[in-house]
Scaffold this motif. Structure first.
Motif, PDB file in Angstrom:
ATOM      1  N   ASP A   1       0.807  -1.207   0.000  1.00 11.21           N
ATOM      2  CA  ASP A   1       0.000   0.000   0.000  1.00 11.21           C
ATOM      3  C   ASP A   1       0.848   1.268   0.000  1.00 11.21           C
ATOM      4  O   ASP A   1       0.319   2.375   0.147  1.00 11.21           O
ATOM      5  CB  ASP A   1      -0.955   0.019   1.201  1.00 11.21           C
ATOM      6  N   GLN A   2       2.156   1.147  -0.157  1.00 13.06           N
ATOM      7  CA  GLN A   2       3.015   2.314  -0.281  1.00 13.06           C
ATOM      8  C   GLN A   2       3.054   2.747  -1.741  1.00 13.06           C
ATOM      9  O   GLN A   2       2.912   1.937  -2.656  1.00 13.06           O
ATOM     10  CB  GLN A   2       4.428   1.994   0.201  1.00 13.06           C
ATOM     11  N   LEU A   3       3.269   4.044  -1.958  1.00 14.53           N
ATOM     12  CA  LEU A   3       3.379   4.569  -3.311  1.00 14.53           C
ATOM     13  C   LEU A   3       4.778   5.141  -3.470  1.00 14.53           C
ATOM     14  O   LEU A   3       5.216   5.962  -2.657  1.00 14.53           O
ATOM     15  CB  LEU A   3       2.316   5.640  -3.552  1.00 14.53           C
TER      16      LEU A   3
ATOM     17  N   GLY B   1       0.077  10.480  -0.316  1.00 15.54           N
ATOM     18  CA  GLY B   1       1.227  11.323  -0.579  1.00 15.54           C
ATOM     19  C   GLY B   1       1.948  11.749   0.670  1.00 15.54           C
ATOM     20  O   GLY B   1       2.926  12.504   0.610  1.00 15.54           O
ATOM     21  N   GLU B   2       1.507  11.261   1.831  1.00 17.08           N
ATOM     22  CA  GLU B   2       2.071  11.661   3.108  1.00 17.08           C
ATOM     23  C   GLU B   2       3.273  10.789   3.468  1.00 17.08           C
ATOM     24  O   GLU B   2       3.266   9.576   3.235  1.00 17.08           O
ATOM     25  CB  GLU B   2       1.030  11.535   4.222  1.00 17.08           C
ATOM     26  N   VAL B   3       4.270  11.418   4.058  1.00 20.01           N
ATOM     27  CA  VAL B   3       5.450  10.719   4.560  1.00 20.01           C
ATOM     28  C   VAL B   3       5.450  10.813   6.078  1.00 20.01           C
ATOM     29  O   VAL B   3       5.405  11.912   6.639  1.00 20.01           O
ATOM     30  CB  VAL B   3       6.745  11.326   3.991  1.00 20.01           C
TER      31      VAL B   3
ATOM     32  N   GLN C   1       4.032  16.229   5.122  1.00 18.56           N
ATOM     33  CA  GLN C   1       2.592  16.074   5.331  1.00 18.56           C
ATOM     34  C   GLN C   1       1.870  17.371   5.019  1.00 18.56           C
ATOM     35  O   GLN C   1       2.331  18.463   5.385  1.00 18.56           O
ATOM     36  CB  GLN C   1       2.312  15.657   6.786  1.00 18.56           C
ATOM     37  N   LEU C   2       0.740  17.235   4.378  1.00 19.00           N
ATOM     38  CA  LEU C   2      -0.078  18.373   3.944  1.00 19.00           C
ATOM     39  C   LEU C   2      -1.310  18.509   4.837  1.00 19.00           C
ATOM     40  O   LEU C   2      -1.988  17.516   5.125  1.00 19.00           O
ATOM     41  CB  LEU C   2      -0.512  18.150   2.487  1.00 19.00           C
ATOM     42  N   ARG C   3      -1.591  19.746   5.255  1.00 20.23           N
ATOM     43  CA  ARG C   3      -2.795  20.029   6.036  1.00 20.23           C
ATOM     44  C   ARG C   3      -3.483  21.262   5.463  1.00 20.23           C
ATOM     45  O   ARG C   3      -2.821  22.240   5.103  1.00 20.23           O
ATOM     46  CB  ARG C   3      -2.447  20.277   7.511  1.00 20.23           C
TER      47      ARG C   3
END
Length: 666
Positions: A4-6, A21-23, A45-47
């Motif tokens: 499930d990793q990209l 897309g989060e690390v 990480q996007l917020r």
């Protein structure tokens, strides 16, 4: 790597994230942005307004690019997302990410967009072992820029994040985004990497780690036309993955070589690169040439117990991380491989047979002679004619120096480890083949008939002694290995299948060997298992004791064809190519050994590398085997045996010493 990793990659630079897309640093799997065995981003990480967005879609668009379509949560299936964010990500020398924010409301909106980041500069080995050390990088902030740097004596790594228009802190980038109804806003973020004072150049476009574009790379390979649709897709995927895995080692700064595989093996390997290069001939013949040069440059000249090095030995792996720099792992290059040295001679001969490059053979004469001497003196430590191994670095050296290099791979049927030193069967086959090939090179190019005669005589003696000692008449198969007391390890394993590839098996034993390989104990329906079921040591989810490896099967198929067992070779080909469909035509490093009838779909091994160089090149060897391609001084010979349902496999523009040649079966 978890399925499930990209991931996206370009040579020795790669990024692994979750599907959003989060690390995350603290997660299962090797997430982060890595370059040359060091993690340069451990958080990314996007917020939006302090909340994580919902993923509507995500995918890799090519091996080095990915796109993530994210939406603001609404809390109800009856309300459409008011705001969407698209992350376009490209890797190459570093990271480029474009954020596109769209307001779908009928009124204006004020948004706070934040990227949270961190760089722990962990060594890849630490990440693999699940215990990355905490490092405190020095952080400096500039206008729209933040630099994170780690130093230890002369070891230095730096991550530079550039984000015009962002308010920058030591842990985040913050954007104030004001959008009118229906308006869209975007921004670009770049992450630059610096290693020991060398700054990587960010790619402006899709240009792989080579001196040509992806399209030029594809066009330089033979054109395939076939009614076997799965093979068409697998062929293209193989070429693309081999392009992605190429990188420039220090020893060959102008010529790229294949890395082992994502995520743990993005480095130069001896065994891996040689087998990959062999399988890729003649489709991308330059891989063999550059690999031979790179490995020759790193051939050992001295004895070094810490690195398991001896004069003439071909290296196992070349690493650049902190642990190898400071001798916490075997200093790079490490030589814990007993098979890379004979394989070097096999590929050197094979390269000349296909390309006609006599200059390389003459250039490599000293390297080849030293490799033969290693086989005769250092590889055969007890003088019994067989190559055996045992690490001399008991703290951090590898236990097994064969392709099944996990600690528990060379065991008795009940799972007990065989005492060291170990002489595994397939390496004796490699050594036999290597001597015959060196004899040809010595006679035709080095004008040393005495060496050629001696190598041929030694090969004949090895073949006779091997078949006398390793053959188990009661089991009608070959022993997996000889243990430290010279006793046979009677475990039934796939290793004996590769003996067919080397040609060391007498014709009168082939039927019994094939009977084992295609018994229900060994053939899963997706390929030949690394270990036969029914033995206590077997498990379908054991890396080398039950899983199915595509490259292992491709070599066995080539061996079957060598002995005229074309139907069985086609059976393996059909199984592997059909299995690739489940994985978007990219064969992973290994499949579980679960029986095909159990699930009717192939099951990826849990931590399989993907893409992986051996598996990427396996379909190329499969094509070569089905077409019976053999280079000759007068041209290219064929001996076509296709699977029953396939009507034609045509290749146009096969490169070789003859120039370019078409192979048509229709």
């Amino acid at each position: 790597m978890p399925a499930d990793q990209l991931s996206i990659l370009d040579g020795s630079t790669f990024l692994v994230s979750d599907p959003d897309g989060e690390v995350h640093r603290d997660t299962d799997g090797p997430q982060g942005l890595f370059y040359r065995d060091v993690r340069h981003l451990s958080r990314w990480q996007l917020r939006l307004n302090g909340r994580q967005l919902n993923r509507l879609s995500s995918a890799t668009t090519e091996y080095d690019t990915a796109v993530f379509y994210l939406a603001e949560a609404t809390g109800s299936v009856y309300r459409s997302p008011p705001v969407t964010v698209v992350r376009h990500r490209r890797i190459g020398g570093g990271l480029h990410e474009r954020l596109t924010v769209s307001n779908h409301r009928g009124s204006s909106v004020s948004l706070h967009l934040m990227i949270m980041f961190a760089a722990d500069f962990a060594d890849l080995f630490e990440v693999r072992d699940g215990n990355p050390s905490s490092r405190r990088p020095h952080i400096s902030i500039g206008e729209g820029c933040v630099t994170l740097e780690y130093r230890r004596e002369d070891f230095m790594r730096r991550t530079v994040i550039r984000a015009d228009g962002a308010a920058v802190t030591e842990q985040s980038l913050l954007y104030q985004v004001d959008l009118e109804a229906g308006e869209t806003w975007h921004t670009d973020i770049t992450v630059e990497l610096v290693a020991d004072g060398r700054r990587l150049a960010l790619k402006d476009s899709r240009q792989p780690n080579m001196n040509c574009s992806v399209q030029e790379w594809l066009e330089s390979a033979p054109r395939l036309e076939t009614d076997w649709a799965d093979l068409n897709h697998a062929y293209r995927r193989s070429l693309l993955d081999l392009a992605a895995l190429r990188f420039y080692p220090d020893v060959e700064p102008h010529h790229s070589v294949p890395a082992g595989g994502l995520p743990w093996y993005m480095a130069l390997f001896g065994r891996d690169s040689l087998i990959t290069s062999y399988q890729a001939l003649p489709f991308v013949p330059e891989l063999a040439h550059t690999t031979l040069r790179a490995l020759a440059e790193r051939q050992a000249h001295d004895t070094d117990d810490f690195r398991d090095a001896e004069p003439g030995k071909i290296m196992h792996e070349l690493r650049h991380g902190e642990l190898t720099r400071f001798h916490q792992r075997p200093q790079s290059p490490y030589y814990g491989s007993a098979d890379a040295t004979p394989l070097f001679l096999v590929v050197l001969d094979e390269d000349e047979r296909w390309t006609g490059d006599a200059s390389l053979v003459r250039e490599m004469e000293g390297t080849a002679r030293a490799a033969l001497r290693w086989m005769e003196v250092y590889g055969d430590r007890d003088g019994d004619g067989f190559i055996e191994y045992a690490t001399r670095n008991h703290d951090s050296g590898m236990v097994n120096h064969c392709w099944k290099d996990s600690d528990n791979s060379i065991v008795y049927p009940d799972g007990r480890p065989a005492p060291l030193p170990r002489a595994v069967c397939e390496i004796q086959g490699y050594a036999y083949d290597a001597r015959l090939r060196l004899a040809r090179l010595a006679r035709e190019f080095w004008h040393d008939d005495a060496l050629a005669d001696r190598a041929e005589a030694d090969a004949a003696r090895l073949r006779e002694r091997f078949n006398d000692v390793f053959w188990l008449p009661d089991d009608a198969c070959y022993a997996l290995a000889l243990d430290g007391q010279g006793c046979a390890v009677p475990t039934v394993a796939s290793n004996m299948g590769q003996l067919l590839w080397s040609g060391v098996v007498p014709p009168d034993r082939v039927d019994r060997l094939v009977g084992h390989l295609f018994s229900t104990r060994m053939f899963s329906g997706w390929g030949i298992r690394t270990m036969a079921a029914g033995q206590p040591a077997y498990s379908p989810v054991e890396y080398h004791n039950g899983a199915v490896w595509p490259h292992d099967n491709a070599l066995i198929a080539a061996g079957l064809a060598r002995y005229g067992r074309h139907d069985e070779a086609a059976r393996i080909a059909r199984a592997l190519v059909t299995a690739s469909r489940t994985f978007d035509y990219r064969l992973p490093e290994a499949l579980t050994g679960a029986d095909r009838a159990l699930t009717d779909v192939p099951v990826r091994y849990p931590t399989a590398a993907s893409p992986q160089a051996w598996s990427a090149s396996a379909p190329l060897l499969i094509i070569r085997t089905l077409l019976g391609l053999v280079p000759d001084t007068d041209g290219l010979r064929t001996n076509v045996h296709l699977p029953g349902e396939v009507e034609h496999i045509d290749l146009f523009g096969v490169p070789g010493r003859w120039g370019r040649m078409d192979v048509k079966t229709s």
